[in-house]
Design an enzyme around this catalytic site. Structure first.
Site, mmCIF file in Angstrom:
data_model
loop_
_atom_site.group_PDB
_atom_site.id
_atom_site.type_symbol
_atom_site.label_atom_id
_atom_site.label_comp_id
_atom_site.label_asym_id
_atom_site.label_seq_id
_atom_site.Cartn_x
_atom_site.Cartn_y
_atom_site.Cartn_z
ATOM 1 N N SER A 127 -6.828 -0.265 -17.937
ATOM 2 C CA SER A 127 -6.596 1.145 -18.221
ATOM 3 C C SER A 127 -7.324 1.578 -19.478
ATOM 4 C CB SER A 127 -5.090 1.380 -18.400
ATOM 5 O OG SER A 127 -4.822 2.644 -18.963
ATOM 6 N N TYR A 152 2.825 0.022 -22.318
ATOM 7 C CA TYR A 152 1.980 0.019 -21.125
ATOM 8 C C TYR A 152 0.572 -0.461 -21.468
ATOM 9 C CZ TYR A 152 -1.021 1.826 -17.404
ATOM 10 O OH TYR A 152 -1.961 1.933 -16.414
#
Length: 331
Positions: A127, A152
């Site tokens: 990501s 995350y």
């Protein structure tokens, strides 16, 4: 060729599964169909895959160690595209253990499956959030990413480190893809495009964080898909005489790439694109910046271009027009 696609009922996983089926490959799609967002959306994506006789769905949690191990033993996949994960930056502030179970334990079960069953290439989702507090623009895979601002992001960086260790220890070719703010039809309800579109069409106010001063490298799902399909055919090899001066590659079969539009858009420009697609102006509620957010994302995609002669090109106006049209038809 036989593929395992994890997160097959998810946004990106659905597109990848469908494309691989169209290309004639055998695809096993895995998903746990959790209720992080509307389960109906996941089931409707899977319904789009039912016509393909070369697709088979398996409902299973990534953290099911025995189940994943048995699936690998039984199916003997040639390639794995690992897109399943607990998504969302803000939700990681509320439910951190979901990220540990899915993103860390789940990725370990996939790596172990690849290790014990001679998978020829593992492609996995990272990501843009891994760049965290980096201030150098554009974000380059050659830069260190040691200061995440959300759990995350930390789990996604951990996935890259875990993949490298398996590439080193067991010579498993691994490729990580850092996706930049993916949008398009069949997108997730927890993302800004969905939230803003829903609110605008219903005449409800939208919350605009940091007074709309943030910028994002919004990337169309079709461009993300093209990048994945091209890169999964490029099996990494170790760099000879590697001098440890580039975190995106190694002396072992390991690579990391950005897939982003390479053209940041201001949040207000993003909202204008949605307003245009909805043919309706938003009621705006300006808010301070949220914990875990970053001010700007901007992808350097030179390595992607050099490797597969491709970079994302679809504009935010095109993406939002297609998304809003799809949203109206789905709801």
């Amino acid at each position: 060729m036989k593929y395992l696609v994890t997160g097959a009922a998810g946004f990106i996983g659905f597109y990848v599964s469908r494309k691989l089926c169209e290309l004639g490959h055998e695809v096993i799609g895995l998903d746990n169909l959790n209720d992080y967002y509307i389960p109906k959306l996941k089931h409707d994506r899977l319904a789009q895959l039912k016509p393909y006789s070369n697709f088979r769905f398996v409902k299973m949690d990534l953290a099911d160690r025995e189940g994943i191990a048995e699936l690998f033993r039984t199916e003997q996949f040639q390639r794995v595209i690992h897109l399943g994960a607990q998504a969302g930056v803000r939700y990681s502030l509320e439910n951190p253990m979901a990220y540990i179970d899915s993103n860390l334990i789940g990725t370990t079960t996939i790596l172990e499956g690849c290790r014990h069953n001679k998978v020829e290439h593992l492609v996995y989702a990272s990501s843009s959030s891994v760049y965290g507090m980096n201030s150098k623009m554009p974000y380059s895979t050659q830069d260190a990413v040691d200061h995440p601002v959300s759990l995350y992001a930390a789990t996604k960086k951990s996935n890259e480190l875990m993949a490298h260790s398996y590439s080193h220890l067991y010579k498993i070719p691994t490729t990580g893809l850092r996706f930049f703010t993916v949008n398009g039809p069949w997108g997730r309800p927890d993302m800004a495009a969905w939230k803003f579109t829903k609110a605008i069409l219903e005449g409800q106010p939208i919350d605009i964080y940091n007074n709309g001063e943030m910028q994002r490298d919004f990337t169309d799902i079709e461009d993300i898909l093209e990048g994945i399909i091209r890169i999964q055919d490029v099996i990494p090899e170790g760099v000879k005489d590697f001098k440890n001066d580039d975190p995106s590659r190694s002396s072992v079969p390991y690579r990391v790439y950005n897939i982003g539009n390479n053209q940041p858009v201001k949040l207000m420009g993003f909202i204008k694109a949605i307003e245009k697609a909805c043919d309706k102006e938003a009621i705006k509620n300006y808010m301070p910046m949220q914990a875990g957010d970053v001010f700007k994302t901007f992808a350097d995609v030179d390595d992607l271009m050099k490797t597969v002669d491709f970079k994302p090109v679809i504009t935010i106006d095109e993406t939002m027009k297609r998304f809003v049209d799809w949203y109206k038809s789905w709801v």
